[in-house]
Design an enzyme around this catalytic site. Sequence first.
Site, PDB file in Angstrom:
ATOM      1  N   GLU A  54       8.950  -4.332  10.714  1.00  0.00           N
ATOM      2  CA  GLU A  54       9.376  -3.031  10.194  1.00  0.00           C
ATOM      3  C   GLU A  54       9.911  -2.136  11.299  1.00  0.00           C
ATOM      4  O   GLU A  54       9.244  -1.897  12.306  1.00  0.00           O
ATOM      5  CB  GLU A  54       8.206  -2.350   9.465  1.00  0.00           C
ATOM      6  CG  GLU A  54       8.583  -0.980   8.910  1.00  0.00           C
ATOM      7  CD  GLU A  54       7.629  -0.427   7.865  1.00  0.00           C
ATOM      8  OE1 GLU A  54       6.683  -1.122   7.455  1.00  0.00           O
ATOM      9  OE2 GLU A  54       7.855   0.732   7.452  1.00  0.00           O
ATOM     10  N   GLU A  60      -1.736  -5.512   8.533  1.00  0.00           N
ATOM     11  CA  GLU A  60      -0.934  -4.986   9.637  1.00  0.00           C
ATOM     12  C   GLU A  60      -1.597  -5.256  10.985  1.00  0.00           C
ATOM     13  O   GLU A  60      -2.818  -5.146  11.114  1.00  0.00           O
ATOM     14  CB  GLU A  60      -0.756  -3.461   9.467  1.00  0.00           C
ATOM     15  CG  GLU A  60       0.003  -3.084   8.204  1.00  0.00           C
ATOM     16  CD  GLU A  60       0.201  -1.571   8.053  1.00  0.00           C
ATOM     17  OE1 GLU A  60      -0.202  -0.804   8.955  1.00  0.00           O
ATOM     18  OE2 GLU A  60       0.768  -1.173   7.018  1.00  0.00           O
ATOM     19  N   ASP A  82      -1.124  -6.092  -0.306  1.00  0.00           N
ATOM     20  CA  ASP A  82      -1.560  -5.462   0.946  1.00  0.00           C
ATOM     21  C   ASP A  82      -3.065  -5.246   0.973  1.00  0.00           C
ATOM     22  O   ASP A  82      -3.647  -4.730   0.006  1.00  0.00           O
ATOM     23  CB  ASP A  82      -0.900  -4.080   1.097  1.00  0.00           C
ATOM     24  CG  ASP A  82       0.323  -4.107   1.990  1.00  0.00           C
ATOM     25  OD1 ASP A  82       0.450  -5.032   2.821  1.00  0.00           O
ATOM     26  OD2 ASP A  82       1.160  -3.196   1.854  1.00  0.00           O
ATOM     27  N   ASP A 111       0.837  -1.202   0.000  1.00  0.00           N
ATOM     28  CA  ASP A 111       0.000   0.000   0.000  1.00  0.00           C
ATOM     29  C   ASP A 111       0.873   1.254   0.000  1.00  0.00           C
ATOM     30  O   ASP A 111       0.365   2.378  -0.051  1.00  0.00           O
ATOM     31  CB  ASP A 111      -1.008  -0.011   1.163  1.00  0.00           C
ATOM     32  CG  ASP A 111      -0.351  -0.097   2.525  1.00  0.00           C
ATOM     33  OD1 ASP A 111       0.890  -0.199   2.591  1.00  0.00           O
ATOM     34  OD2 ASP A 111      -1.078  -0.076   3.537  1.00  0.00           O
ATOM     35  N   SER A 112       2.218   1.058  -0.005  1.00  0.00           N
ATOM     36  CA  SER A 112       3.137   2.179  -0.246  1.00  0.00           C
ATOM     37  C   SER A 112       2.911   2.749  -1.645  1.00  0.00           C
ATOM     38  O   SER A 112       3.425   3.824  -1.967  1.00  0.00           O
ATOM     39  CB  SER A 112       4.590   1.738  -0.072  1.00  0.00           C
ATOM     40  OG  SER A 112       4.840   0.538  -0.781  1.00  0.00           O
ATOM     41  N   LYS A 145      -1.390  -9.387   2.706  1.00  0.00           N
ATOM     42  CA  LYS A 145      -0.688  -8.965   3.919  1.00  0.00           C
ATOM     43  C   LYS A 145      -1.583  -7.972   4.649  1.00  0.00           C
ATOM     44  O   LYS A 145      -2.268  -7.176   4.021  1.00  0.00           O
ATOM     45  CB  LYS A 145       0.650  -8.310   3.577  1.00  0.00           C
ATOM     46  CG  LYS A 145       1.363  -7.676   4.770  1.00  0.00           C
ATOM     47  CD  LYS A 145       2.812  -7.348   4.485  1.00  0.00           C
ATOM     48  CE  LYS A 145       3.072  -6.022   3.850  1.00  0.00           C
ATOM     49  NZ  LYS A 145       2.567  -4.851   4.597  1.00  0.00           N
TER      50      LYS A 145
HETATM   51  O1  KIV Z   1       3.538  -1.180   1.633  1.00  0.00           O
HETATM   52  C1  KIV Z   1       4.730  -1.497   1.744  1.00  0.00           C
HETATM   53  O2  KIV Z   1       5.585  -1.163   0.909  1.00  0.00           O
HETATM   54  C2  KIV Z   1       5.122  -2.299   2.900  1.00  0.00           C
HETATM   55  C3  KIV Z   1       6.582  -2.540   3.109  1.00  0.00           C
HETATM   56  C4  KIV Z   1       7.226  -1.345   3.664  1.00  0.00           C
HETATM   57  C5  KIV Z   1       6.829  -3.746   3.934  1.00  0.00           C
HETATM   58  O3  KIV Z   1       4.297  -2.707   3.646  1.00  0.00           O
END
Ligand code: KIV
Length: 271
Positions: free
Chosen positions: A189, A122, A90, A51-52, A120
Site C-alpha cells: 500500500e 498488517e 482482515d 477493516d476499512s 489478512k
Molecule cells: O481494509 C482495507 O480496505 C485494506 C485495503 C486498503 C488493502 O486493507
Amino acid sequence: MSVNKEIKKVTTNTLHNMKAAGEKISMLTAYDYSFAKIIDNAGIDVILVGDSASNVMAGHETTLPITLDQMIYHAASVIRAINRSLVVVDLPFGSYQSNSDIALASAIRIMKESGGHSIKLEGGEEVLKSIKKIVSAGIPVMGHLGLTPQSIYKFGTYTVRAKEEDEANKLRNDAKLLEEAGCFAIVLEKIPAALAKEVSESISIPTIGIGAGGHCDGQVLVMHDMLGINTEFKPRFLRQYLNIHEQATTAVQQYIKDVKSNDFPNETEQY
Ligand code: KIV
C-alpha cells in the site's frame, strides 16, 4: 448445502498460477451481502472484507475501532453472497498484535464463524511468529506492507511510505520474510512504484498494489471509493468509475418530490 460444480472457484493456488502466467489479479473490498453479490457476479478474483469497514461502513476516522465481532458479521454477510471469489478477511487492530496465540485464536474465529477463506494482517518481521502459527493451522494468510493503516498513529500521516532507503530496505526484507513464512500474497500500500516493481519481481507470491503502481501482480481498491459512494477521499491513485453519491442524491431528491407532490404511488403502484 449444494455446490455448483460449474463455477470454478478462485483459490490461493489460482492466484499463484495467475502470477506465474502473468495474468493480473483483481481485488475489491466488500462488507455486505448485496454489494458482494454484484462484485462476485461481475467476476472479481478476490473480495477483501477490509477493516476499512470501520471508515466507510461505520464512519470512524481510522480503522482502529472496528472489533473482531464486527469483522465476523461483515465477512459472514459477504460469504453468503459469493459463488466464485476468494474471500480474504482482515484481522482488526488489537486482535493479533499481543501474541501469536491470540492471533491464531482470532484467525480461527474468523474462519469458523464467518466462513471466510483466508485472513489478512498488517506488518512484517514484528508479526512473523503469528503468521507462521496461523499458516501452520492451515489458514491462508495475506500480508500487508507499506502504509499499514492500523499504525496510523505511529506514522502520523497517510503519506507515501518507504521513500527513504532504510524503510525501503525493511520492506524488501519483510516481503521475503512473509514469503518464507508461507503468506500466499502481499498487499503493498502506497509505496513508490519502482520499489513495488522490484519487490514484485523478487518474490514468487503475488503482490496486490494500492497506490503502488502498475507493476504489482494485482490491484485492490476500496469499493466505496471506486464507485464514488464515498466522495470525501480522492487520493491520486484512485480511479473513480461511478459517482453513486451524486446519482443516489438525485434519486432520493426525485423520490421526495414525488411523495410531496402526490405523484408516488400512482395507480399501478398500489393494490
Ligand atoms: O481494509 C482495507 O480496505 C485494506 C485495503 C486498503 C488493502 O486493507
